[in-house]
Design an enzyme around this catalytic site. Structure first.
Site, PDB file in Angstrom:
ATOM      1  N   SER A  36       0.812  -1.209   0.000  1.00 29.80           N
ATOM      2  CA  SER A  36       0.000   0.000   0.000  1.00 29.80           C
ATOM      3  C   SER A  36       0.849   1.265   0.000  1.00 29.80           C
ATOM      4  O   SER A  36       0.319   2.356  -0.162  1.00 29.80           O
ATOM      5  CB  SER A  36      -0.982   0.000   1.173  1.00 29.80           C
ATOM      6  OG  SER A  36      -0.445  -0.593   2.295  1.00 29.80           O
ATOM      7  N   HIS A  61      -3.054  -2.844  -5.567  1.00 32.51           N
ATOM      8  CA  HIS A  61      -3.353  -2.396  -4.212  1.00 32.51           C
ATOM      9  C   HIS A  61      -4.850  -2.528  -3.940  1.00 32.51           C
ATOM     10  O   HIS A  61      -5.652  -1.698  -4.357  1.00 32.51           O
ATOM     11  CB  HIS A  61      -2.875  -0.937  -4.028  1.00 32.51           C
ATOM     12  CG  HIS A  61      -3.126  -0.411  -2.661  1.00 32.51           C
ATOM     13  ND1 HIS A  61      -3.273   0.922  -2.379  1.00 32.51           N
ATOM     14  CD2 HIS A  61      -3.256  -1.057  -1.474  1.00 32.51           C
ATOM     15  CE1 HIS A  61      -3.486   1.075  -1.085  1.00 32.51           C
ATOM     16  NE2 HIS A  61      -3.484  -0.101  -0.521  1.00 32.51           N
ATOM     17  N   GLU A 101      -6.133  -0.067  -6.902  1.00 32.62           N
ATOM     18  CA  GLU A 101      -5.111   0.771  -7.538  1.00 32.62           C
ATOM     19  C   GLU A 101      -4.140  -0.178  -8.244  1.00 32.62           C
ATOM     20  O   GLU A 101      -3.565  -1.068  -7.605  1.00 32.62           O
ATOM     21  CB  GLU A 101      -4.347   1.593  -6.495  1.00 32.62           C
ATOM     22  CG  GLU A 101      -5.094   2.809  -5.982  1.00 32.62           C
ATOM     23  CD  GLU A 101      -4.265   3.634  -5.000  1.00 32.62           C
ATOM     24  OE1 GLU A 101      -4.361   4.859  -5.034  1.00 32.62           O
ATOM     25  OE2 GLU A 101      -3.530   3.047  -4.167  1.00 32.62           O
ATOM     26  N   ASN A 152      -3.432   6.665  -0.589  1.00 28.24           N
ATOM     27  CA  ASN A 152      -2.753   6.845   0.696  1.00 28.24           C
ATOM     28  C   ASN A 152      -1.871   8.084   0.734  1.00 28.24           C
ATOM     29  O   ASN A 152      -1.596   8.619   1.797  1.00 28.24           O
ATOM     30  CB  ASN A 152      -1.937   5.589   1.039  1.00 28.24           C
ATOM     31  CG  ASN A 152      -2.847   4.480   1.555  1.00 28.24           C
ATOM     32  OD1 ASN A 152      -3.990   4.748   1.943  1.00 28.24           O
ATOM     33  ND2 ASN A 152      -2.365   3.255   1.552  1.00 28.24           N
TER      34      ASN A 152
END
Ligand code: 3H9
Length: 692
Positions: free
Chosen positions: A407, A428, A440, A478
């Protein structure tokens, strides 16, 4: 002008065929030509009944959404439908595929309905910030009752052909030969007086049960303006004569078309389609590799969730964990999940058994040899992941795609542990992987285009919103989360409380605030991320995470973090420990706490993200501003009715965003706030992120 509706004759039956690919939307041209064909067929003495049907895979999937930004153009759909319903000759709708919105309203205005198996019926208008605008709220309850109409009009429920038959929404269901079936039905009813839904009474219903369910549905749709208005329009069906109910519905529909929420939801609708069409275009340019067998490395929550996701899509998955105990835990997660699906009535036992059997278990990495794709989901540590990839490189067959579920980590660094960096990609997933829509797909500069295309295509098979993003710290989701977390930490330092920040973010429409989210995902995770990253001086000194971590307050899992959690409770309560910790922290740092208004809290949290998003665009991490919006809509609970982060930035005005950022830069020089050049340029030129 091309014909979008043609009139044919099958003996004494007039067949009106709509042909407006891809989904037979009711554009102005379709409405005009339908009207012309109707007039011609109704005036023709040789015609005894009419059939309205569609070419292609689907019946009409609704009004043409592209027209909603234009002024209303005649003929309007309710007028066309009134002509159908009031006709003295029976009109039969022959429907297949997606019978949605205006398409269902068209079918409801006909006197009989016949459907092909596989047809799906819905009124999805509320998902576009609208209410049905051509009789959906008035005809559906008359035909199927208020309770069913409530589920469809307010809750957006989709129903199958079988259920539609049970409910009386359709008169007949056929396996094939729809058109022939419709013509036969038209012949049967020719000469009979047309059965008009408008003339039916709304069946008796229990208002208490109705309103209890309505409250439940509305509670699930907080912040959205359309569902309560749709409910109100539906309630008029039980109170008012048909024409008055129709007039009310139409007035609300027209007003809703121009509402901010409807604009925002249309933006999301087209952003999602644009994403899918770019993925399809890539698939055409770069031939995809077949992915029929997948291995997942690591049987933790993430690995097990990914295996479930694959099995739910009918793809065999081998879950590999070198620790026997971990593998057994993974097995229980898999079995428990499918058992739970049966208990909740989501799957029948046979289907659950079939899906369970799609997941195999192994303790040896060598077993990945048959896999077309291997997804690593082990502990988030670069050295560990590199070690796994070194081994996968030995065992994976040539042409296999190697994916990491990291991540935050550098996918290129992970790929460098193999002799085939062109085959390595990031996938991800978000937790729980079997539920969350976002995927992702992290492309490195070395990845082969067909590897990217294949993984994007697999994402679509898994029912995910799969978005290609570049390789950088935290990728898109993130990375934006990290800047919001940082700013939220500064807000606490300056005087806000976690409850205040969380309340403001929730009232904007997020399902939870930053501190509730951090308690859910774990303070230890945030702590680990801070350890792994270079921090600025200001960030390092705002060390609330370290203080909570040192106190063993890891969030929900330890019963306390920013909040305290009573046994078995997911909702935290305010905790004096945290207010004392904050007070002491501010005292040590010489900060006099101030009261921070809701507007400032919201702007501080969102504008830093907008600035970072501009950075992502500038660095080419994403192909389009819409992709950033979709990441946060599908992975982080950004409220859909606000259109996405950058759509919202355009709504607020980029000049406003820049001027606020400049103000904070001056107020907090040590924090290094820099307006990203792209954002400043767009603001100065009166440009926007999402509007062409
Ligand atoms: C309404 O009806 C209001 C009425 O009550 C009142 C009237 C007065 N319009 O999704 P896909 C395009 S509100 C224009 O990839 P799938 C879409 O942009 C409407 N275009 O295919 C895409 O274009 P492109 C209520 C539309 O097979 C292409 O068709 N109806 C519309 O995965 C293929 O779409 C809805 O909300 C439209 N209505 O799914 C239905 N629909 O190729 C919305 C699609 O250029 N549509 N396009 O990217 C859907 O749910 C799905 O598109 C559908 C097909 C299930 C139909």
């Amino acid at each position: 002008m091309n014909s979008t509706v043609v009139l044919r004759h099958e003996g004494e039956i007039a067949l009106l065929l709509i042909d407006n690919p891809p989904v037979n939307a009711l554009s102005r041209q379709v409405r005009e030509q339908l009207l012309e064909c109707l007039h011609a067929a109704l005036a023709d003495d040789a015609v005894t009944a009419l059939v309205i049907a569609c070419e292609g895979k689907t019946f009409v999937a609704g009004a043409d959404i592209k027209e909603f930004d234009l002024p209303l153009q005649p003929p309007q759909l309710p007028d066309v439908l009134a002509l159908i319903e009031n006709a003295t000759k029976p009109v039969v709708a022959a429907v297949q595929g997606s019978v949605l919105g205006g398409g269902l309203e068209l079918a409801l205005a006909c006197h009989r309905r016949i459907a092909e198996r596989g047809a799906r019926f819905a009124l999805p208008e509320v998902s576009l910030g609208l209410i049905p605008g051509a009789g959906g709220t008035q005809r559906l309850p008359r035909l199927c009752g208020m309770q069913v109409a409530l589920e469809m009009v307010v809750g957006g429920a989709r129903i199958s052909g079988e259920r539609a038959l049970q409910l009386g929404l359709i008169d007949r269901l056929v396996a094939d030969q729809l058109r022939a079936g419709a013509i036969a039905l038209a012949r049967e009813v020719a000469g009979q007086p047309p059965r008009r839904v408008r003339e039916q009474q709304v069946p008796e219903y229990d208002p208490a049960t109705f309103s209890e369910r309505a409250t439940q549905l509305l509670r699930k749709l907080p912040g959205q303006e359309a569902p309560p208005l749709a409910l109100e329009a539906l309630e008029q069906a039980a109170r008012l004569p048909f024409d008055a109910g129709m007039a009310h519905e139409r007035e609300v529909f027209i007003a809703r078309r121009q509402s901010r929420q409807a604009h925002a939801l249309r933006h999301v609708f087209f952003a999602e389609r644009d994403l899918a069409s770019r993925a399809r275009a890539l698939g055409k340019r770069a031939p995809t590799r077949p992915i029929e067998h997948v291995a997942v490395i690591g049987a933790g929550m993430m690995g097990s969730g990914i295996a479930l996701c694959l099995a739910n899509a009918g793809i065999p998955a081998l879950l590999v964990d070198t620790q026997e105990q971990a593998l057994q835990r993974g097995r229980s997660v898999v079995e428990g999940y499918f058992q739970g699906s049966v208990e909740k009535g989501k799957l029948d036992a046979a289907e659950a058994a079939r899906r369970t059997a799609l997941i195999g278990f192994a303790t040896s990495l060598e077993r990945v040899a048959d896999a077309d794709l291997i997804i690593e989901a082990v502990f988030e540590d670069l050295a560990i992941k590199q070690d796994v990839f070194r081994q996968l490189d030995q065992f994976a067959k040539p042409g296999a795609i190697l994916a990491t579920n990291t991540s935050y980590l550098d996918v290129t660094a992970i790929a460098s542990a193999t002799t085939r960096p062109g085959e390595v990609i990031g996938m991800h997933f978000f937790s729980p992987a079997q539920v969350m829509k976002l995927l992702e797909v992290v492309r490195t500069s070395q990845v082969a285009p067909e590897v990217l295309a294949s993984v994007l295509q697999l994402g679509a098979r898994l029912g995910k919103t799969a978005i290609a993003v570049g390789n950088c710290y935290g990728f898109v989701g993130n990375r934006l989360l990290a800047v919001r977390e940082r700013e939220a930490g500064f807000l606490l330092e300056e005087g806000a409380s976690p409850q205040e920040v969380d309340r403001v973010i929730r009232s904007f429409g997020f399902p939870m605030g930053p501190f509730e989210l951090r308690d859910l995902s774990g303070v230890d995770i945030a702590w680990r991320n801070r350890q792994a990253r270079e921090l600025s001086e200001a960030e390092r000194r705002c060390d609330l995470i370290e203080q909570l971590h040192a106190a063993g307050r890891l969030g929900q899992k330890s019963g306390a973090g920013y909040y305290r959690y009573e046994q078995g409770q997911r909702r935290g309560v305010e905790d004096e420990f945290v207010s004392d910790l904050l007070a002491e922290h501010r005292r040590r740092r010489g900060i006099t706490p101030r009261s921070i208004g809701d507007d400032e809290i919201l702007q501080r949290c969102l504008f830093v993200m907008i600035n970072e998003a501009a950075h992502l665009l500038e660095q080419g991490i994403v192909d389009s501003a819409n992709d950033i919006d979709l990441v946060w809509l599908h992975g982080y609970g950004f409220p859909r009715y606000r259109g996405g982060l950058l759509y919202h930035a355009d709504e607020v005005g980029l000049a406003t965003v820049v001027s606020a950022l400049d103000g904070w830069r001056a107020a907090f020089p040590e924090r290094g706030i820099e307006v990203v050049p792209l954002l400043r340029r767009l603001a100065e030129q009166g440009g926007s992120f999402t509007r062409g």
